[in-house]
Design an enzyme around this catalytic site. Structure first.
Site, mmCIF file in Angstrom:
data_model
loop_
_atom_site.group_PDB
_atom_site.id
_atom_site.type_symbol
_atom_site.label_atom_id
_atom_site.label_comp_id
_atom_site.label_asym_id
_atom_site.label_seq_id
_atom_site.Cartn_x
_atom_site.Cartn_y
_atom_site.Cartn_z
ATOM 1 N N TYR A 219 0.853 -1.196 0.000
ATOM 2 C CA TYR A 219 0.000 0.000 0.000
ATOM 3 C C TYR A 219 0.889 1.246 0.000
ATOM 4 O O TYR A 219 2.087 1.185 0.291
ATOM 5 C CB TYR A 219 -0.931 -0.036 1.212
ATOM 6 N N ASN A 221 1.648 3.731 1.813
ATOM 7 C CA ASN A 221 2.484 4.206 2.926
ATOM 8 C C ASN A 221 3.425 3.147 3.482
ATOM 9 O O ASN A 221 4.064 3.367 4.512
ATOM 10 C CB ASN A 221 1.598 4.750 4.051
ATOM 11 N N LYS A 222 3.540 1.995 2.811
ATOM 12 C CA LYS A 222 4.427 0.945 3.304
ATOM 13 C C LYS A 222 5.878 1.222 2.884
ATOM 14 O O LYS A 222 6.154 2.107 2.078
ATOM 15 C CB LYS A 222 3.964 -0.418 2.786
ATOM 16 N N THR A 223 6.816 0.423 3.421
ATOM 17 C CA THR A 223 8.230 0.635 3.134
ATOM 18 C C THR A 223 8.500 0.644 1.644
ATOM 19 O O THR A 223 9.236 1.488 1.135
ATOM 20 C CB THR A 223 9.093 -0.458 3.800
#
Length: 440
Positions: A219, A221-223
């Protein structure tokens, strides 16, 4: 006017943009060669034998439970401190999640509470088992779905032992936990999927034979991100093949195989499947994000360390363990989130008012999460009450997730720190000591 500090800002470089443009020009937009390359690279990155790219982590979790033959009426241990997807995929099968409390420090699943609830179920006790009456005491408990909250992995040795002792399969919700790792006892766990030497031998990456299926999120906002997307990894070839087939309507061949020069038009439907495949456009982002994953993780860790250093002297908040803290000696934290906990005995305002104060100062924040048992569906359908999960019921009202992303500038970090300090100073209960000045 000063620009607000967002809760998150994606880290995209020209290489990602160029790869997406090249994909658009290639004429192959859906699942194809870039998706296959992304799967192979990701499997290597986490030390797994097989990886299947999917449209979301939710899709991965769902297909994992299908492949483990989850059936109606069965019970699965699921943390209450998690996002909706972790538990809702259990309901897709008509099975029932048994919600488990969290550890007060890490917010990860509390294995002691899981043991207590499992014992209550298997012995048929009711008075002190912290379970609603709706849960069938005679139904079989077949699995557990751990979540690595904020990117800090659970104790894998303890989790492995618990699952083995109770004959439970594990589907790992690793939405926050790439790239994360934890030191383990290799002899106890029977080794892992790769050869290691010297100091590496005691480290086990999230996805490296840590569950029957481990599910990751890409998604925004993930790393690493593909916009929307996920990955299911496993060491079982048959399980991986079944997940791949189910992700494309249960077809015997995927679209790439059918429409290349070497493919054939014909296919067979071998199961009632789903439309969960990842596109090559999304995989184009993932390929280049993956190459920078450790760099971005380390930048997140740097920011978390700065937060910890700059906020350490404030009595009104509790910080997650960071850096040289002995509790983190066995953990490579992914730092998806930096969560602070307010100390209600030290502040004259509650968490929601504190959030309002941060918003008024232009700071983006979030809360992870309202526990599942406090949502209407779970409380009204199954009768879950706050007293069934007392730690989560209390601690979630104290938690705030501060902005944390690789492109965060020093002035943005300063503004977040200043806002937190100012609110604590302004709303400190009388008689509390003021924090000492911190050099910037």
């Amino acid at each position: 006017m000063t620009e607000p500090v967002p809760f998150f800002r994606p880290d995209l470089e020209q290489a990602e943009i160029d790869e997406v443009v090249a994909t658009l020009r290639s004429g192959w937009l859906t699942t194809g060669p870039r998706t296959a390359a992304f799967e192979q690279a990701f499997a290597e990155a986490v030390g797994a034998r097989h990886a299947v790219a999917l449209s979301s982590c939710t899709a991965a979790l769902h297909l994992a439970t299908v492949c483990l033959d989850l059936a109606p009426g069965q019970l699965v241990l699921v943390p209450t401190m998690t996002f909706a997807a972790t538990a809702e995929v259990i309901r897709y099968a008509g099975a029932v999640p048994v919600l488990v409390d969290c550890d007060s420090e890490t917010l990860n699943l509390d294995l002691d509470d899981a043991e207590r609830k499992l014992t209550a179920l298997r012995t048929g006790t009711a008075a002190t088992d912290r379970l609603p009456a709706s849960i069938d005491r005679e139904a079989p408990v077949v699995g557990i779905v751990p979540v690595h909250v904020a990117g800090r992995m659970l104790d894998l040795d303890a989790l492995d032992a618990f699952a083995a002792r109770h004959d439970l399969w594990r589907v790992e919700d690793a939405a926050h936990a790439f790239p994360a790792a934890r030191r383990v006892d290799r002899e106890r766990t029977g080794g892992a999927a790769r050869e290691t030497t010297n100091d590496e031998a005691s480290w086990r990456r999230c996805g490296e034979n840590t569950a029957e299926v481990t599910c990751f999120s890409f998604y925004a906002n993930k790393t690493i991100t593909t916009g929307e997307g996920g990955m299911a990894v496993t060491d079982d070839a048959e399980r991986a093949a079944r997940i791949r087939s189910l992700s494309l309507h249960g077809l015997s061949k995927d679209a790439w195989g059918r429409y290349t020069a070497k493919g054939a038009w014909d296919y067979r439907i071998v199961a009632p499947g789903y439309k969960y495949n990842l596109t090559d456009i999304a995989a184009a982002l993932g390929l280049h994000q993956l190459r920078r994953a450790e760099t971005m993780r380390r930048r997140r860790e740097e920011i978390a360390t700065l937060y910890a250093e700059r906020l350490a002297d404030i009595d009104e908040i509790e910080l997650p363990p960071v850096g040289a803290d002995h509790r983190l000696a066995a953990v490579q934290h992914a730092w998806h989130l930096f969560q602070i906990k307010l100390r209600p005995e030290a502040l004259a305002i509650d968490r929601d008012a504190f959030l309002d104060g941060l918003r008024e100062r232009g700071i983006g924040t979030s809360v992870h999460w309202r526990p599942l048992h406090l949502h209407p569906y779970w409380s009204e359908t199954f009768g879950w009450l706050p007293e069934h999960l007392p730690t989560a019921s209390a601690v979630w009202r104290q938690t705030i997730s501060l902005p944390l992303f690789p492109t965060m500038r020093r002035d943005e970090i300063d503004r977040v720190v200043d806002a937190v300090r100012d609110l604590c100073r302004q709303h400190r209960r009388s008689g509390r000591r003021a924090p000492r000045p911190v050099e910037v």
